[in-house]
Design a protein around this motif. Structure first.
Motif, PDB file in Angstrom:
ATOM      1  N   GLN A 119       0.820  -1.207   0.000  1.00 56.70           N
ATOM      2  CA  GLN A 119       0.000   0.000   0.000  1.00 56.70           C
ATOM      3  C   GLN A 119       0.856   1.260   0.000  1.00 56.70           C
ATOM      4  O   GLN A 119       0.510   2.255  -0.656  1.00 56.70           O
ATOM      5  CB  GLN A 119      -0.933  -0.008   1.218  1.00 56.70           C
ATOM      6  CG  GLN A 119      -1.958  -1.129   1.200  1.00 56.70           C
ATOM      7  CD  GLN A 119      -2.884  -1.020   0.010  1.00 56.70           C
ATOM      8  OE1 GLN A 119      -3.408   0.052  -0.303  1.00 56.70           O
ATOM      9  NE2 GLN A 119      -3.105  -2.145  -0.666  1.00 56.70           N
ATOM     10  N   LYS A 122       2.226   1.843  -3.388  1.00 62.48           N
ATOM     11  CA  LYS A 122       1.156   2.167  -4.350  1.00 62.48           C
ATOM     12  C   LYS A 122       0.678   3.598  -4.209  1.00 62.48           C
ATOM     13  O   LYS A 122       0.498   4.308  -5.219  1.00 62.48           O
ATOM     14  CB  LYS A 122      -0.005   1.196  -4.145  1.00 62.48           C
ATOM     15  CG  LYS A 122      -1.151   1.383  -5.123  1.00 62.48           C
ATOM     16  CD  LYS A 122      -2.230   0.344  -4.889  1.00 62.48           C
ATOM     17  CE  LYS A 122      -3.379   0.510  -5.890  1.00 62.48           C
ATOM     18  NZ  LYS A 122      -4.447  -0.527  -5.679  1.00 62.48           N
ATOM     19  N   TYR A 123       0.462   4.048  -2.980  1.00 59.23           N
ATOM     20  CA  TYR A 123      -0.102   5.382  -2.750  1.00 59.23           C
ATOM     21  C   TYR A 123       0.945   6.419  -2.345  1.00 59.23           C
ATOM     22  O   TYR A 123       0.661   7.619  -2.391  1.00 59.23           O
ATOM     23  CB  TYR A 123      -1.193   5.313  -1.687  1.00 59.23           C
ATOM     24  CG  TYR A 123      -2.366   4.457  -2.102  1.00 59.23           C
ATOM     25  CD1 TYR A 123      -3.298   4.904  -3.025  1.00 59.23           C
ATOM     26  CD2 TYR A 123      -2.539   3.185  -1.568  1.00 59.23           C
ATOM     27  CE1 TYR A 123      -4.374   4.115  -3.408  1.00 59.23           C
ATOM     28  CE2 TYR A 123      -3.616   2.388  -1.943  1.00 59.23           C
ATOM     29  CZ  TYR A 123      -4.535   2.861  -2.858  1.00 59.23           C
ATOM     30  OH  TYR A 123      -5.594   2.079  -3.248  1.00 59.23           O
ATOM     31  N   GLY A 124       2.090   5.993  -1.872  1.00 59.70           N
ATOM     32  CA  GLY A 124       3.132   6.934  -1.486  1.00 59.70           C
ATOM     33  C   GLY A 124       3.030   7.433  -0.059  1.00 59.70           C
ATOM     34  O   GLY A 124       4.017   7.922   0.488  1.00 59.70           O
ATOM     35  N   ARG A 125       1.862   7.322   0.541  1.00 60.04           N
ATOM     36  CA  ARG A 125       1.663   7.790   1.920  1.00 60.04           C
ATOM     37  C   ARG A 125       0.449   7.096   2.505  1.00 60.04           C
ATOM     38  O   ARG A 125      -0.618   7.089   1.885  1.00 60.04           O
ATOM     39  CB  ARG A 125       1.460   9.300   1.962  1.00 60.04           C
ATOM     40  CG  ARG A 125       1.294   9.864   3.373  1.00 60.04           C
ATOM     41  CD  ARG A 125       1.117  11.375   3.328  1.00 60.04           C
ATOM     42  NE  ARG A 125       1.062  11.941   4.659  1.00 60.04           N
ATOM     43  CZ  ARG A 125       0.901  13.244   4.907  1.00 60.04           C
ATOM     44  NH1 ARG A 125       0.788  14.095   3.894  1.00 60.04           N
ATOM     45  NH2 ARG A 125       0.862  13.677   6.145  1.00 60.04           N
ATOM     46  N   ILE A 126       0.616   6.495   3.682  1.00 62.76           N
ATOM     47  CA  ILE A 126      -0.484   5.823   4.374  1.00 62.76           C
ATOM     48  C   ILE A 126      -0.442   6.212   5.842  1.00 62.76           C
ATOM     49  O   ILE A 126       0.571   6.702   6.347  1.00 62.76           O
ATOM     50  CB  ILE A 126      -0.413   4.287   4.216  1.00 62.76           C
ATOM     51  CG1 ILE A 126       0.895   3.755   4.817  1.00 62.76           C
ATOM     52  CG2 ILE A 126      -0.580   3.867   2.772  1.00 62.76           C
ATOM     53  CD1 ILE A 126       0.971   2.242   4.834  1.00 62.76           C
ATOM     54  N   TYR A 204       1.853   8.926  10.184  1.00 61.17           N
ATOM     55  CA  TYR A 204       1.888   8.843   8.730  1.00 61.17           C
ATOM     56  C   TYR A 204       3.269   8.357   8.315  1.00 61.17           C
ATOM     57  O   TYR A 204       4.285   8.849   8.839  1.00 61.17           O
ATOM     58  CB  TYR A 204       1.607  10.190   8.090  1.00 61.17           C
ATOM     59  CG  TYR A 204       0.165  10.641   8.142  1.00 61.17           C
ATOM     60  CD1 TYR A 204      -0.769  10.151   7.242  1.00 61.17           C
ATOM     61  CD2 TYR A 204      -0.260  11.554   9.115  1.00 61.17           C
ATOM     62  CE1 TYR A 204      -2.087  10.565   7.287  1.00 61.17           C
ATOM     63  CE2 TYR A 204      -1.574  11.958   9.175  1.00 61.17           C
ATOM     64  CZ  TYR A 204      -2.485  11.461   8.263  1.00 61.17           C
ATOM     65  OH  TYR A 204      -3.801  11.855   8.320  1.00 61.17           O
ATOM     66  N   GLU A 206       5.510   7.901   4.771  1.00 63.01           N
ATOM     67  CA  GLU A 206       5.476   8.300   3.361  1.00 63.01           C
ATOM     68  C   GLU A 206       6.845   8.106   2.737  1.00 63.01           C
ATOM     69  O   GLU A 206       7.868   8.021   3.435  1.00 63.01           O
ATOM     70  CB  GLU A 206       5.055   9.760   3.225  1.00 63.01           C
ATOM     71  CG  GLU A 206       5.987  10.739   3.906  1.00 63.01           C
ATOM     72  CD  GLU A 206       5.519  12.166   3.823  1.00 63.01           C
ATOM     73  OE1 GLU A 206       4.354  12.373   3.391  1.00 63.01           O
ATOM     74  OE2 GLU A 206       6.295  13.074   4.187  1.00 63.01           O
TER      75      GLU A 206
END
Length: 208
Positions: A119, A122-126, A204, A206
């Protein structure tokens, strides 16, 4: 036969055995030697009493003689115990605790870390808990390191860890332009407010 048994009983009586045993009195400080004509030493030799220190014998965690100690203070025997204080618990070594457990068995923990790594790439930041973010950080750095190598073997290793194949191909294609001059430290953790409900510390994570 009866007379022999009677005489044997009278010979080996308790009184004779007690008299044969050495007494518990303190040893005398002087020793007398028989004086002969061939021996010119003095007939009396003075021996100074030897001061012996009492040793403590422990049974388990408690001393057998608690009122005796090595020090001069005989009323305090706590000095004989070695206390290891690390804050809250007493333990010797961290056997099998090199990685955070995350309250999961090994197979579920590995699946969780693989999903979080997928994840993040894929999104760069979770957003996740601080413990999970710190645990997954090294796996993200490892995937980026594999992509910087770019070989077929490293690509297959990344495909065996990351769930989505498209993410692996995109990572291997773009990693040289993004992290070509950087050696390590590909992620950043930013702390945020605790989670509502159980007050778990959140953060967070990232890509840099």
């Amino acid at each position: 036969m009866a007379s022999a048994a009677t005489s044997l009983a009278t010979t080996w009586s308790m009184a004779s055995l007690r008299s044969a045993l050495p007494s518990n009195r303190s040893p005398t400080s002087s020793l007398r030697l028989p004086s002969t004509s061939n021996y010119s030493a003095p007939s009396q030799l003075k021996l100074s009493p030897v001061k012996s220190r009492v040793l403590i014998f422990f049974s388990g965690l408690a001393p057998a003689k608690p009122l005796l100690s090595f020090g001069s203070d005989e009323s305090n025997y706590e000095v004989n115990f070695i206390t290891i204080d690390n804050g809250s618990r007493f333990f010797a070594m961290r056997h099998g605790r090199k990685v955070p457990k995350l309250n999961r068995p090994p197979d579920q923990r590995r699946a969780l870390l693989r999903g979080l790594t997928t994840q993040l790439l894929k999104y760069g930041r979770i957003k996740t808990t601080r413990a999970r973010a710190s645990a997954m950080r090294k796996y993200v750095d490892k995937m980026v390191t594999l992509a910087k190598d770019g070989s077929l073997h490293k690509r297959r290793q990344a495909l065996g860890f990351i769930y989505e194949k498209q993410i692996v191909h995109a990572l291997f294609a773009e990693v040289q332009d993004r992290y070509g001059e950087r050696n390590g430290g590909y992620t950043r953790i930013i702390r945020t407010l605790p989670r509502r409900g159980d007050n778990a510390p959140m953060a967070y994570i990232e890509l840099v």
